[in-house]
Each structure stands twice: as structure tokens, then as C-alpha cells.
Motif scaffolding. Structure first.
Motif, PDB file in Angstrom:
ATOM      1  N   VAL A  23       6.486  -8.970  -7.377  1.00  0.00           N
ATOM      2  CA  VAL A  23       5.365  -9.159  -6.404  1.00  0.00           C
ATOM      3  C   VAL A  23       5.471 -10.546  -5.890  1.00  0.00           C
ATOM      4  CG1 VAL A  23       2.834  -9.391  -5.873  1.00  0.00           C
ATOM      5  CG2 VAL A  23       3.638  -7.606  -7.109  1.00  0.00           C
ATOM      6  N   PHE A  24       5.635 -10.722  -4.511  1.00  0.00           N
ATOM      7  CA  PHE A  24       5.722 -11.963  -3.811  1.00  0.00           C
ATOM      8  C   PHE A  24       4.680 -12.086  -2.903  1.00  0.00           C
ATOM      9  CE2 PHE A  24      10.121 -10.862  -5.041  1.00  0.00           C
ATOM     10  CZ  PHE A  24      10.506 -12.276  -5.425  1.00  0.00           C
ATOM     11  N   THR A  25       4.440 -13.404  -2.518  1.00  0.00           N
ATOM     12  CA  THR A  25       3.291 -13.946  -1.581  1.00  0.00           C
ATOM     13  C   THR A  25       4.165 -14.291  -0.245  1.00  0.00           C
ATOM     14  OG1 THR A  25       2.103 -14.669  -3.265  1.00  0.00           O
ATOM     15  CG2 THR A  25       1.368 -15.443  -1.011  1.00  0.00           C
ATOM     16  N   ILE A  26       3.535 -13.822   1.133  1.00  0.00           N
ATOM     17  CA  ILE A  26       4.179 -14.249   2.059  1.00  0.00           C
ATOM     18  C   ILE A  26       3.728 -15.710   2.405  1.00  0.00           C
ATOM     19  CG2 ILE A  26       4.169 -13.905   4.656  1.00  0.00           C
ATOM     20  CD1 ILE A  26       3.774 -10.886   3.854  1.00  0.00           C
ATOM     21  N   ARG A  27       4.609 -16.573   2.380  1.00  0.00           N
ATOM     22  CA  ARG A  27       4.424 -18.123   2.686  1.00  0.00           C
ATOM     23  C   ARG A  27       4.613 -18.319   4.431  1.00  0.00           C
ATOM     24  NH1 ARG A  27       3.035 -18.774  -1.910  1.00  0.00           N
ATOM     25  NH2 ARG A  27       4.420 -19.324  -3.649  1.00  0.00           N
ATOM     26  N   GLY A  28       5.285 -17.380   5.058  1.00  0.00           N
ATOM     27  CA  GLY A  28       5.146 -17.836   6.425  1.00  0.00           C
ATOM     28  C   GLY A  28       5.883 -16.402   7.389  1.00  0.00           C
ATOM     29  N   ILE A  29       5.498 -16.470   8.427  1.00  0.00           N
ATOM     30  CA  ILE A  29       6.150 -15.188   9.451  1.00  0.00           C
ATOM     31  C   ILE A  29       6.857 -16.208  10.606  1.00  0.00           C
ATOM     32  CG2 ILE A  29       5.302 -13.680  10.952  1.00  0.00           C
ATOM     33  CD1 ILE A  29       2.999 -13.039   9.127  1.00  0.00           C
ATOM     34  N   TYR A  30       8.164 -15.484  10.673  1.00  0.00           N
ATOM     35  CA  TYR A  30       8.989 -16.238  11.605  1.00  0.00           C
ATOM     36  C   TYR A  30       9.415 -15.187  12.892  1.00  0.00           C
ATOM     37  CZ  TYR A  30      12.922 -13.641   9.977  1.00  0.00           C
ATOM     38  OH  TYR A  30      13.869 -12.377   9.750  1.00  0.00           O
ATOM     39  N   SER A  31      10.018 -15.979  13.786  1.00  0.00           N
ATOM     40  CA  SER A  31      10.466 -14.933  14.969  1.00  0.00           C
ATOM     41  C   SER A  31      11.573 -15.873  15.239  1.00  0.00           C
ATOM     42  CB  SER A  31       9.488 -14.942  16.043  1.00  0.00           C
ATOM     43  OG  SER A  31      10.248 -14.253  16.956  1.00  0.00           O
ATOM     44  N   ARG A  77       0.746  -1.192   0.048  1.00  0.00           N
ATOM     45  CA  ARG A  77       0.048   0.002  -0.202  1.00  0.00           C
ATOM     46  C   ARG A  77       0.789   1.182   0.067  1.00  0.00           C
ATOM     47  NH1 ARG A  77      -2.262  -4.026   3.191  1.00  0.00           N
ATOM     48  NH2 ARG A  77      -1.193  -3.184   5.058  1.00  0.00           N
ATOM     49  N   ASP A  78       0.787   2.205   0.877  1.00  0.00           N
ATOM     50  CA  ASP A  78       1.436   3.615   1.010  1.00  0.00           C
ATOM     51  C   ASP A  78       2.877   3.189   1.863  1.00  0.00           C
ATOM     52  OD1 ASP A  78      -0.626   4.365   0.024  1.00  0.00           O
ATOM     53  OD2 ASP A  78      -1.469   5.342   1.737  1.00  0.00           O
ATOM     54  N   GLU A  79       3.053   2.239   2.523  1.00  0.00           N
ATOM     55  CA  GLU A  79       4.182   1.704   3.209  1.00  0.00           C
ATOM     56  C   GLU A  79       5.184   1.269   2.813  1.00  0.00           C
ATOM     57  OE1 GLU A  79       3.759   1.047   7.486  1.00  0.00           O
ATOM     58  OE2 GLU A  79       1.641   0.511   6.769  1.00  0.00           O
ATOM     59  N   SER A  80       6.494   1.524   3.085  1.00  0.00           N
ATOM     60  CA  SER A  80       7.555   0.621   2.680  1.00  0.00           C
ATOM     61  C   SER A  80       8.808   0.585   3.765  1.00  0.00           C
ATOM     62  CB  SER A  80       8.183   1.507   1.522  1.00  0.00           C
ATOM     63  OG  SER A  80       8.884   2.667   1.752  1.00  0.00           O
ATOM     64  N   SER A 120       1.124  -4.632   9.011  1.00  0.00           N
ATOM     65  CA  SER A 120      -0.124  -5.525   9.133  1.00  0.00           C
ATOM     66  C   SER A 120      -0.276  -6.593   8.181  1.00  0.00           C
ATOM     67  CB  SER A 120      -1.157  -4.230   8.822  1.00  0.00           C
ATOM     68  OG  SER A 120      -1.075  -3.289   9.770  1.00  0.00           O
ATOM     69  N   LEU A 121       0.799  -7.185   8.071  1.00  0.00           N
ATOM     70  CA  LEU A 121       0.949  -8.442   7.123  1.00  0.00           C
ATOM     71  C   LEU A 121       0.648  -9.852   7.380  1.00  0.00           C
ATOM     72  CD1 LEU A 121       4.257  -7.040   4.958  1.00  0.00           C
ATOM     73  CD2 LEU A 121       1.716  -7.065   4.182  1.00  0.00           C
ATOM     74  N   GLY A 122      -0.162 -10.543   6.864  1.00  0.00           N
ATOM     75  CA  GLY A 122      -0.029 -12.217   7.281  1.00  0.00           C
ATOM     76  C   GLY A 122       0.137 -12.892   6.131  1.00  0.00           C
ATOM     77  N   VAL A 123       0.144 -14.100   6.583  1.00  0.00           N
ATOM     78  CA  VAL A 123       0.495 -15.123   5.480  1.00  0.00           C
ATOM     79  C   VAL A 123      -0.619 -15.065   4.464  1.00  0.00           C
ATOM     80  CG1 VAL A 123       0.533 -17.889   5.173  1.00  0.00           C
ATOM     81  CG2 VAL A 123       1.499 -16.930   7.470  1.00  0.00           C
ATOM     82  N   GLY A 124       0.072 -15.187   3.110  1.00  0.00           N
ATOM     83  CA  GLY A 124      -0.927 -15.184   1.968  1.00  0.00           C
ATOM     84  C   GLY A 124      -0.921 -13.892   1.410  1.00  0.00           C
ATOM     85  N   ASP A 125      -0.495 -12.802   2.234  1.00  0.00           N
ATOM     86  CA  ASP A 125      -0.779 -11.345   1.549  1.00  0.00           C
ATOM     87  C   ASP A 125       0.447 -11.107   0.601  1.00  0.00           C
ATOM     88  OD1 ASP A 125      -2.492 -11.035   3.261  1.00  0.00           O
ATOM     89  OD2 ASP A 125      -1.521  -9.827   4.829  1.00  0.00           O
ATOM     90  N   SER A 126       0.364 -10.367  -0.334  1.00  0.00           N
ATOM     91  CA  SER A 126       1.379 -10.189  -1.237  1.00  0.00           C
ATOM     92  C   SER A 126       2.090  -8.843  -1.087  1.00  0.00           C
ATOM     93  CB  SER A 126       0.671  -9.825  -2.610  1.00  0.00           C
ATOM     94  OG  SER A 126      -0.038 -10.980  -3.219  1.00  0.00           O
ATOM     95  N   ILE A 127       3.269  -8.859  -1.362  1.00  0.00           N
ATOM     96  CA  ILE A 127       4.090  -7.623  -1.134  1.00  0.00           C
ATOM     97  C   ILE A 127       5.012  -7.286  -2.356  1.00  0.00           C
ATOM     98  CG2 ILE A 127       4.470  -7.888   1.384  1.00  0.00           C
ATOM     99  CD1 ILE A 127       7.315  -9.058   0.800  1.00  0.00           C
ATOM    100  N   SER A 128       5.222  -6.173  -2.522  1.00  0.00           N
ATOM    101  CA  SER A 128       5.953  -5.690  -3.495  1.00  0.00           C
ATOM    102  C   SER A 128       7.582  -5.495  -3.260  1.00  0.00           C
ATOM    103  CB  SER A 128       5.418  -4.372  -4.161  1.00  0.00           C
ATOM    104  OG  SER A 128       6.547  -3.918  -5.105  1.00  0.00           O
ATOM    105  N   LEU A 129       8.391  -6.281  -3.808  1.00  0.00           N
ATOM    106  CA  LEU A 129       9.881  -6.437  -3.378  1.00  0.00           C
ATOM    107  C   LEU A 129      10.494  -5.831  -4.363  1.00  0.00           C
ATOM    108  CD1 LEU A 129      11.842  -7.090  -1.123  1.00  0.00           C
ATOM    109  CD2 LEU A 129      11.964  -9.247  -2.124  1.00  0.00           C
ATOM    110  N   SER A 130      11.344  -4.558  -4.094  1.00  0.00           N
ATOM    111  CA  SER A 130      12.316  -4.145  -4.994  1.00  0.00           C
ATOM    112  C   SER A 130      13.682  -4.341  -4.545  1.00  0.00           C
ATOM    113  CB  SER A 130      12.210  -2.478  -5.135  1.00  0.00           C
ATOM    114  OG  SER A 130      10.957  -2.084  -5.160  1.00  0.00           O
TER     115      SER A 130
END
Lengths: 229, 405
Positions: free
Chosen positions: B183-191, B111-114, B161-171
Motif C-alpha cells: 500500500v502506498f500513499t499519494i504524495r502528489g499529482i502531476y501533469s 476499491r473495485d477499480e484497477s 477519483s484519487l487525491g493527495v494523501g489517498d492510499s492505493i494498493s500497488l502490485s
């Protein structure tokens, strides 16, 4: 033989600008086995003189000899050495170590002179008997009456068999019967052991026990050889 | 001497409550010092362990010309055919695992965030990446042939505010110096429980990272973990080659070492403050004791006790306080350290750039710290006892007898 010789001794205390002349030139000598009272009103210099004879303090001028040795210029440590083993003290306020028992209080000077354990045990038992406190040996000062505490103090003063015992108002904090008992014990021990007693007092009932009375007034000896009883 | 000891000991008993609280002050001081030392030690060890496991490894092999600060993607600065080299290294006995990694920098936009990120191209099947796999909170781990999937850290996911399955634009910066965007899809969130790492690192499969950066079958580094980190120097010596630079973990993590050194001097000042407060309490107790016993000191002096014997009586008293306080302090301190070594100490997001600190610190007390702090507390207490002891020993017997009550 002279145990104590005092030659023209003065003692001046300075408190800021004010000088107090506690002794203004006192000379006297005390022979072995004497039982002598220093008498005089408050402020006459009795206690100051006892402290100088007892090597607790140094004269401003003049000399003090104990057993023929000049002690007036000794440093603190040498004065402590002289006190230990030569002079016993009895104070008005009993002055026992509150955390030690009667037995341990009497033993204290013997430990300081390096007496053996056997020697100490024998001596302390003998002294407890001499002051009639055999069954109070394991009591602490706060478990003893004033008279009993002063008797422990007398035994402690005698522990190292000193040449001289100095007592500053030894009965001032005791009632008449206890005061009398303390003086009787001191008299008896003087006769039995020959140890010299010098005690400061202004109590006529005590003075009567003395064989010689030295009177002080305003820092000077006014009577060097008064008689007690 | 025995009698002096007896008087000193019984005098402490005479004022039990005061003696107890003085010893307690020392005990609290020592316990605090032990806890601080253990906390700091745990923190530094965890920072080093986390950094080795997540970032530096025990060893890394890079091209001699590779500059880490530039995250260079030029082919001459990268290792060609990294899988082959990794396999060779992994065949060495002391090596646990060796895996190629490609680093690149990029920007995630939603969205508007980077947000600026560090991209790790990793081999998802390698054991070297287990710490990331274990830290997976949601979704799935990457697979080697995934062409569209990324893993992102929990702090970044929360921030954007991203979750699994969301799309992000990666430069991403590329080898040719351009920027490629996909554009990539978030497969997982790690910590990894390490904020400083998780908030800026995203993972791509190595092959996809190579493709998007145009690094083609090249890697920035071979990441190596050993079975025993004591073998680091030996293995490094065995791997030296003309074009390659072999970097060891102490060399790569110099900053942590420096931070540790700097923190050590700050902590020493803290030690001095704590011990200074403790010493003041002890001095106060002993001075009160000297004044209360003025007449007693006069009497002992009249009996012929010398100044140094009176001094030793008070020194013994401070030693007894010190022994009591130190024993109590060791017990308190060890209980505290043991508790926090099991349950940890949550400090939250304390990571600094380049220094990875876990969110929870587990205390680790070394024998050396325990001994040196105990001895230090003991010595400080004895020194604190010196002044009151000298005061007592210098008391004039006449004055003590006259002034004492």
C-alpha cells in the motif's frame, strides 16, 4: 496595281447536316486606291467576302490574292502575319479594346508590328489629328460617343499604313450626322493617303460615297462595276 | 508585351470584385496550407520534444541484453551500481544530466477499480526529473528516502477519483518473477500536459522501486540529457562498451519518425485537395473572362495578334491573380501561424500509445515549408490558367467576331 484579286471563290458553312453556300463562285479584283462598296441585301455574302479578303477566314475553293500573294491556303499564324501591317479593319460594332484609351487603341497595331516608341507616338498623334480626336486621346471607349469610337477605329485601322482597309457596315450603328462624318473622313483619308477602302453596306446614304459599287446577291456578284456618286 | 500586360492588368480591374474573390480563394488556400504545415510541424516537434524529455532522453545506456518490451527485472539484464555509472557519464562535458531509472510494470487497485501502470523508479534529486517536478499540480514531490510515497498523473487520479494523501494498493512484478503488493500513499499529482504519458506512468523513488521489485542496487537504464542534441552521435560513440548498449533518440523514437513520414503523405494529399479547389475557382474565373471577351479576342486577332500572344495575355492575367493571391495568402497565413504559435491550439487528449503529443499544439512554420507551399500554390495557379489561355488562343477570329457581344 491590284491590291485584291478573288478567283472563283466559294464558301460553304456546314452546320450538322445543313450546308449553307455563302459564296458560290465570286471573282473580282480591286485596284490600289479604290474606294469601293460591297452592297447587297442581308445574307448576300458581303461579310463572308470581306472576311476572306481580310484573311480572317479561308475559302472552301478558289483563290484570294492580296498584293499578288495567294493567301487562301495560309495557316492561322501566317494569316495573322498577313493581316498585321497589310490590312486594317473597321467593324460595325466599333470593336475597341474597352480597357485601353483612344490613344492606346490606335497604338495597338503599331506595337504588334514592332514600331519604335518615337515612331508610335508620332503616328498616333498624327492619326488622332486626322480623325479630329486630339483632345479625346486619353478617354476610354465608354467615355466616347459612337461616332468618336468609330473614328478611333478608323485611326487604328490606318495606324500601320496598310495597303487595304476593310470596313463591315461602318455606319450601321451611327446616326445620320455621325455616319456622314465617318464616311467623309474615310473619303478624305482615301484621297490623302491613297489607301484602298472596301466597305460592305446596304445603306444608300453610304453607297453614294463609293466610287465603285460591287453588288452581291445570293453569294454571286451581279454587278461588278456599278457607280456610286 | 507591355501592352499585353496592360490589357491583362486592366481587365482584372474591370471585374474587380471577381478578381478579388478569385485571388482570395487562392489566398485562403495558401493560408490554410501554411497553417496545416505549421500545425503538423509543431505537433511533430512537440511530440519529439515531449518524448525526449519525458521518456527517451537524448541517450540511454542499458545492458545489451535488456529488452524494453519485456520490462525485464532480471539482474543480468540490469545495470549494477547505476549511480556510479551515471556519475561517470555526467562528468562528460556535453552531458547535462544523467540519472538511473528502473522500469517495472504493475497494477494500481483502489476499491473495485484497477489500472495497469508503468512504474518509473527515479532519483528525485536529479535534474533529469525536473519536467515531472515542474508538472506537480498538488501535493509534494518525492524525496529519495520516501518508502511509502508515489506520484500519479492527473488523468489516472481523475479516472480513479484519487487525491493527495489517498492510499492505493500497488502490485508490482519482481525480479524473481513473483508479484509483490504494497500500500502506498499519494504524495502528489502531476501533469506533463501529455495525456499518453500521464495516464499510465507513476513514480516511485529509485531506492523504493529497487526494494519492491527486488532489483537491489540495479537500474534498467541510465537516462541522459545533453546540452545540445546535435552532439548525440559523438557522445554515443564515446560511450560504447562491450556489455552496454547505447541508444540514441532517433533510434529510440523511430515510431515518431515513421508516423511523421506517414502523416506527411496524408498531408500532401490534403495539399492537393486544397490546391485543386483553388485551381477550379481560378479556371472558372478565367474561362468566364475568355467568354466575356470573345469579341475582343477576335478584334485583337484581326489586328494581327498571334495565338501565342493572346495566350500569354491570359497567362499574364493568371500570373497577376497568382501574385495577388499568394501575397494575401502569405499575410493571412503568417498572421494565423503567428497567432497559434503564441496562443496554441488546444487538441485535448490526443495521445496515442507510444506517441506523446502535448494537449496544446503550438504552430511552427519552417522556412522550407513556407517557400515550397508558396511556390506550389503559384505554380498550380499558373497551370490552372493554361486551359483558359489555350481556349482563347485557339478561338477563330471570324467566330469570335460573329459570336462575341
Amino acid at each position: 496595281m491590284e491590291v485584291v484579286k478573288v478567283e472563283n471563290v466559294t464558301r460553304v458553312y456546314r452546320m450538322g447536316e445543313v450546308e449553307t453556300h455563302a459564296l458560290r463562285g465570286v471573282s473580282l479584283s480591286i485596284e490600289n486606291s479604290e474606294f469601293t462598296a460591297l452592297v447587297g441585301p442581308s445574307g448576300s455574302g458581303k461579310t463572308t467576302l470581306l472576311q476572306l479578303i481580310g484573311c480572317l477566314d479561308q475559302p472552301s475553293s478558289g483563290k484570294v490574292f492580296i498584293n499578288g500573294k495567294d493567301v487562301s491556303k495560309l495557316n492561322r499564324s501566317r494569316r495573322a502575319d498577313t493581316r498585321r501591317g497589310t490590312i486594317g479593319f473597321i467593324f460595325q460594332f466599333f470593336a475597341l479594346i474597352p480597357t485601353l484609351t483612344a490613344y492606346e487603341n490606335i497604338e495597338m497595331p503599331l506595337l504588334l508590328t514592332g514600331e519604335s516608341a518615337n515612331g508610335r507616338r508620332e503616328r498616333v498623334r498624327h492619326l488622332l489629328e486626322a480623325v479630329d480626336l486630339k483632345d479625346r486621346a486619353n478617354h476610354r471607349p465608354d467615355q466616347l460617343s459612337g461616332g468618336e469610337q468609330q473614328r478611333v477605329a478608323i485611326a487604328r485601322a490606318l495606324a500601320t499604313q496598310p495597303a487595304l482597309i476593310l470596313a463591315d457596315e461602318p455606319t450601321a450603328n451611327l446616326d445620320t450626322p455621325n455616319g456622314k462624318q465617318v464616311m467623309e473622313i474615310m473619303t478624305r483619308l482615301n484621297q490623302e493617303t491613297g489607301v484602298t477602302f472596301v466597305f460592305a453596306t446596304h445603306d444608300p446614304r453610304v453607297i453614294q460615297f463609293a466610287r465603285r459599287v460591287i453588288t452581291l446577291r445570293d453569294g454571286l456578284v451581279t454587278d461588278n462595276n456599278g457607280k456610286g456618286k | 508585351m507591355k501592352q499585353i500586360l496592360k490589357i491583362a492588368f486592366r481587365d482584372l480591374g474591370r471585374n474587380r470584385r471577381r478578381s478579388f474573390f478569385s485571388a482570395l480563394a487562392l489566398a485562403m488556400g495558401l493560408a490554410l496550407l501554411l497553417l496545416v504545415a505549421a500545425f503538423f510541424n509543431g505537433e511533430m516537434n512537440s511530440a519529439m520534444d515531449a518524448t525526449i524529455l519525458l521518456q527517451s532522453g537524448h541517450l540511454q545506456v542499458r545492458m545489451a541484453s535488456y529488452e524494453e518490451s519485456k520490462t525485464s527485472l532480471k539482474w543480468e539484464n540490469l545495470i549494477a551500481d547505476p549511480e556510479q555509472l551515471a556519475a561517470q557519464i555526467e562528468s562528460l562535458d556535453p552531458v547535462k544530466t544523467a540519472s538511473p531509472r528502473l522500469f517495472a510494470s504493475g497494477i494500481v487497485a483502489v476499491r473495485d477499480e484497477s489500472a495497469g501502470v508503468r512504474i518509473y523508479g527515479i532519483d528525485p534529486s536529479s535534474e533529469a526529473n525536473d519536467p515531472y517536478r515542474i508538472g506537480l499540480l498538488e501535493g509534494e514531490f518525492l524525496t529519495p528516502d520516501d518508502r511509502e510515497g508515489v506520484l500519479i498523473g492527473q488523468p489516472l487520479a481523475e479516472k480513479m477519483s484519487l487525491g493527495v494523501g489517498d492510499s492505493i494498493s500497488l502490485s508490482v512484478n519482481t525480479s524473481s518473477g513473483d508479484v509483490d503488493e504494497q500500500v502506498f500513499t499519494i504524495r502528489g499529482i502531476y501533469s506533463t500536459q501529455t495525456y499518453g504519458f500521464d495516464s499510465v506512468t507513476i513514480f516511485l523513488p529509485l531506492a523504493k522501486a529497487q526494494a519492491i521489485t527486488q532489483a537491489e542496487r540495479h537500474a534498467s537504464t541510465i537516462f541522459i540529457l545533453l546540452n545540445d542534441k546535435a552532439d548525440t552521435e559523438t557522445v554515443a560513440a564515446a560511450m560504447q562498451g562491450a556489455d552496454f548498449a547505447v541508444l540514441t533518440w532517433p533510434k529510440m523514437n523511430e515510431m515518431i519518425m515513421q508516423v511523421e513520414e506517414m502523416a506527411n503523405s496524408y498531408i500532401f494529399i490534403l495539399y492537393l485537395i486544397v490546391l485543386g479547389i483553388t485551381a477550379t475557382v481560378i479556371i472558372n474565373t478565367l474561362i468566364m473572362s475568355v467568354f466575356e471577351r470573345t469579341r475582343e479576342i477576335g478584334v485583337l486577332s484581326a489586328l494581327g495578334m498571334k495565338g501565342r500572344q493572346i495566350m500569354s495575355m491570359f497567362l499574364i492575367q493568371s500570373s497577376l491573380l497568382a501574385v495577388g493571391g499568394v501575397i494575401m495568402g502569405l499575410i493571412f497565413g503568417l498572421l494565423l501561424v503567428t497567432y497559434f504559435s503564441k496562443n496554441g491550439f488546444y487538441i485535448g487528449n490526443m495521445g496515442m500509445t507510444g506517441l506523446l503529443i502535448g494537449n496544446t499544439i503550438y504552430t511552427e512554420l519552417t522556412l522550407r515549408d513556407a517557400i515550397s507551399l508558396t511556390v506550389l500554390s503559384f505554380i498550380v495557379t499558373l497551370l490552372a490558367g493554361l486551359y483558359p489561355a489555350v481556349l482563347a488562343s485557339r478561338m477563330e477570329p471570324v467566330r469570335a467576331l460573329r459570336d462575341g457581344k
